[in-house]
Design a protein around this motif. Structure first.
Motif, PDB file in Angstrom:
ATOM      1  N   VAL A   1       9.976  -8.398 -10.399  1.00 33.08           N
ATOM      2  CA  VAL A   1      10.066  -7.463  -9.276  1.00 33.08           C
ATOM      3  C   VAL A   1      10.010  -8.232  -7.964  1.00 33.08           C
ATOM      4  CG1 VAL A   1       9.073  -5.412  -8.193  1.00 33.08           C
ATOM      5  CG2 VAL A   1       8.825  -5.755 -10.670  1.00 33.08           C
ATOM      6  N   TYR A   2      11.003  -8.002  -7.109  1.00 36.24           N
ATOM      7  CA  TYR A   2      11.013  -8.576  -5.767  1.00 36.24           C
ATOM      8  C   TYR A   2      11.050  -7.439  -4.758  1.00 36.24           C
ATOM      9  CZ  TYR A   2      12.981 -10.488  -1.453  1.00 36.24           C
ATOM     10  OH  TYR A   2      13.203 -10.801  -0.130  1.00 36.24           O
ATOM     11  N   GLN A   3      10.160  -7.517  -3.755  1.00 37.32           N
ATOM     12  CA  GLN A   3      10.145  -6.507  -2.701  1.00 37.32           C
ATOM     13  C   GLN A   3      10.045  -7.185  -1.342  1.00 37.32           C
ATOM     14  OE1 GLN A   3      10.756  -3.483  -2.272  1.00 37.32           O
ATOM     15  NE2 GLN A   3      10.750  -2.568  -4.319  1.00 37.32           N
ATOM     16  N   SER A   4      10.893  -6.731  -0.441  1.00 37.00           N
ATOM     17  CA  SER A   4      10.891  -7.302   0.907  1.00 37.00           C
ATOM     18  C   SER A   4      10.316  -6.350   1.948  1.00 37.00           C
ATOM     19  CB  SER A   4      12.325  -7.679   1.306  1.00 37.00           C
ATOM     20  OG  SER A   4      13.215  -6.600   1.076  1.00 37.00           O
ATOM     21  N   HIS A   5      10.056  -5.076   1.561  1.00 33.17           N
ATOM     22  CA  HIS A   5       9.613  -4.098   2.554  1.00 33.17           C
ATOM     23  C   HIS A   5       8.340  -3.349   2.173  1.00 33.17           C
ATOM     24  CE1 HIS A   5      14.067  -4.404   3.210  1.00 33.17           C
ATOM     25  NE2 HIS A   5      13.600  -4.675   4.398  1.00 33.17           N
ATOM     26  N   VAL A   6       8.108  -3.119   0.896  1.00 32.39           N
ATOM     27  CA  VAL A   6       6.936  -2.350   0.477  1.00 32.39           C
ATOM     28  C   VAL A   6       6.275  -3.025  -0.715  1.00 32.39           C
ATOM     29  CG1 VAL A   6       7.887  -0.148   1.283  1.00 32.39           C
ATOM     30  CG2 VAL A   6       8.282  -0.862  -1.081  1.00 32.39           C
TER      31      VAL A   6
ATOM     32  N   ALA B   1       5.712 -10.213   4.975  1.00 29.50           N
ATOM     33  CA  ALA B   1       5.749  -9.047   5.865  1.00 29.50           C
ATOM     34  C   ALA B   1       5.300  -7.773   5.171  1.00 29.50           C
ATOM     35  CB  ALA B   1       7.155  -8.866   6.429  1.00 29.50           C
ATOM     36  N   VAL B   2       5.479  -7.702   3.849  1.00 31.97           N
ATOM     37  CA  VAL B   2       5.042  -6.520   3.081  1.00 31.97           C
ATOM     38  C   VAL B   2       3.551  -6.272   3.277  1.00 31.97           C
ATOM     39  CG1 VAL B   2       4.675  -5.668   0.718  1.00 31.97           C
ATOM     40  CG2 VAL B   2       6.883  -6.656   1.369  1.00 31.97           C
TER      41      VAL B   2
ATOM     42  N   MET C   1      -3.914   0.917   4.187  1.00 30.54           N
ATOM     43  CA  MET C   1      -3.424  -0.437   4.027  1.00 30.54           C
ATOM     44  C   MET C   1      -4.523  -1.388   3.551  1.00 30.54           C
ATOM     45  SD  MET C   1      -0.238  -0.956   4.258  1.00 30.54           S
ATOM     46  CE  MET C   1      -0.363  -2.746   4.252  1.00 30.54           C
ATOM     47  N   ALA C   2      -5.729  -1.225   4.099  1.00 30.57           N
ATOM     48  CA  ALA C   2      -6.836  -2.098   3.687  1.00 30.57           C
ATOM     49  C   ALA C   2      -7.142  -1.902   2.202  1.00 30.57           C
ATOM     50  CB  ALA C   2      -8.070  -1.802   4.538  1.00 30.57           C
ATOM     51  N   ALA C   3      -7.177  -0.652   1.752  1.00 25.34           N
ATOM     52  CA  ALA C   3      -7.439  -0.371   0.345  1.00 25.34           C
ATOM     53  C   ALA C   3      -6.322  -0.941  -0.534  1.00 25.34           C
ATOM     54  CB  ALA C   3      -7.574   1.129   0.124  1.00 25.34           C
ATOM     55  N   GLN C   4      -5.102  -0.855  -0.036  1.00 18.33           N
ATOM     56  CA  GLN C   4      -3.970  -1.388  -0.804  1.00 18.33           C
ATOM     57  C   GLN C   4      -4.062  -2.910  -0.931  1.00 18.33           C
ATOM     58  OE1 GLN C   4      -0.860   0.023  -2.441  1.00 18.33           O
ATOM     59  NE2 GLN C   4      -1.493  -1.987  -3.173  1.00 18.33           N
ATOM     60  N   LEU C   5      -4.405  -3.577   0.131  1.00 13.70           N
ATOM     61  CA  LEU C   5      -4.517  -5.033   0.079  1.00 13.70           C
ATOM     62  C   LEU C   5      -5.659  -5.468  -0.834  1.00 13.70           C
ATOM     63  CD1 LEU C   5      -3.861  -5.820   3.847  1.00 13.70           C
ATOM     64  CD2 LEU C   5      -2.306  -6.214   1.927  1.00 13.70           C
ATOM     65  N   ARG C   6      -6.778  -4.761  -0.777  1.00 13.50           N
ATOM     66  CA  ARG C   6      -7.878  -5.083  -1.692  1.00 13.50           C
ATOM     67  C   ARG C   6      -7.458  -4.851  -3.146  1.00 13.50           C
ATOM     68  NH1 ARG C   6     -11.042  -2.890   2.664  1.00 13.50           N
ATOM     69  NH2 ARG C   6     -10.949  -0.804   1.752  1.00 13.50           N
ATOM     70  N   HIS C   7      -6.645  -3.810  -3.351  1.00 18.68           N
ATOM     71  CA  HIS C   7      -6.148  -3.520  -4.705  1.00 18.68           C
ATOM     72  C   HIS C   7      -5.268  -4.666  -5.212  1.00 18.68           C
ATOM     73  CE1 HIS C   7      -5.044  -1.000  -8.084  1.00 18.68           C
ATOM     74  NE2 HIS C   7      -3.750  -1.147  -7.805  1.00 18.68           N
TER      75      HIS C   7
END
Length: 284
Positions: free
Chosen positions: A119-124, A179-180, A191-197
């Motif tokens: 999986v490659y993602q450049s935006h999300v 950038a994602v 966003m903080a919860a997502q990054l910790r995840h």
């Protein structure tokens, strides 16, 4: 830096290849375009329009074409080719008429039978690594932009439910552009919860997670549209207006090579964690 060719161009090429095959069948039968149209009881110009790609052939057209040309035994394979082309480029408005929740369920069989995901993602953040709050915020934005029924919460739950495949013997290789980690999907808490995840999920034994730094040098491959390679069977690319599915072996190998090139730019392990933590710090 070169621009990425449109993934839809391969679909158009497949459509033209089918049209070219129909023209060959007509020529082998010794018929002019007008004669075929007359025998099929079509408008005189229909045969020409189909062969030029100006009018797509239907399954019924192909059946009649083969019948007139005396090769009815070729019809099943040609109709199968048509179905493959029709499924290769599907506009979101066709898939999302009733919202996004039902669409999420359609992916389950593919995810269940795939053993190796690239999986490659450049935006999300890749869907398999999204928190339910991040997914809900992203899908809400999609429903508003596309002006479809907003069932984002149910769709997000369905997306997160698919993540059970991560806890299996399958293999997952994720690559994201740096950038994602910084794009504001949802508010700062989301966003903080997502990054910790992400910091948690990258520890899973089934998961390889790489981040391509914005200052990666030398960059031999440019930023691409997001894509997922399912085994060596198909690639799905999500465009703004449509979902493109690629299954031709030659094109699969191009995406596999692109993924390999992107992987050479990525950092993993402690270096990837450091970039995620930097993005977290920037939120506080």
């Amino acid at each position: 830096m070169p621009s990425s060719p449109s993934p839809s161009s391969s679909v158009q090429a497949a459509r033209q290849a089918l049209a070219d095959r129909l023209r060959e069948i007509r020529q082998d039968a010794g018929l002019s375009g007008r004669a075929l149209s007359e025998a099929a009881q079509w408008h005189p110009a229909k045969t020409s329009r189909i062969e030029r790609g100006g009018q797509p052939a239907t399954a019924a057209d192909i059946q009649k074409w083969c019948e007139v040309c005396g090769v009815i035994d070729l019809a099943p394979d040609l109709v199968a080719s048509l179905r493959a082309v029709e499924g290769a480029y599907v506009e979101w408005r066709r898939l999302e008429r009733t919202g996004l929740s039902r669409l999420q369920q359609t992916y389950v069989p593919l995810y269940e039978r795939t053993t190796h995901f690239r999986v490659y993602q450049s935006h999300v953040v890749p869907g398999l690594l999204q928190t339910v709050e991040y997914a809900s915020a992203l899908l809400s934005a999609i429903t508003m932009f596309r002006r479809i029924p907003n069932d984002a919460e149910a769709a997000a739950s369905g997306r997160v439910e698919r993540q059970r495949v991560l806890y299996s013997e399958r293999r997952f290789a994720f690559l994201v552009e740096e950038a994602v980690l910084m794009y504001g999907v949802g508010d700062s808490d989301v966003m903080a919860a997502q990054l910790r995840h992400l910091l948690t999920m990258m520890r899973l034994p089934s998961v390889s997670f790489g981040v391509i730094p914005m200052n990666a040098r030398p960059r031999r491959i440019w930023t691409l549209e997001g894509f997922t390679i399912f085994d060596d069977v198909e690639v799905q690319i999500e465009l703004l207006t449509a979902k493109v599915t690629v299954s031709a072996p030659g094109e699969l190998s191009v995406y596999a090579r692109a993924f390999g090139e992107l992987a050479t730019l990525a950092v993993t392990g402690d270096q990837a964690r450091a970039l995620i933590e930097q993005a977290l710090d920037a939120l506080s």
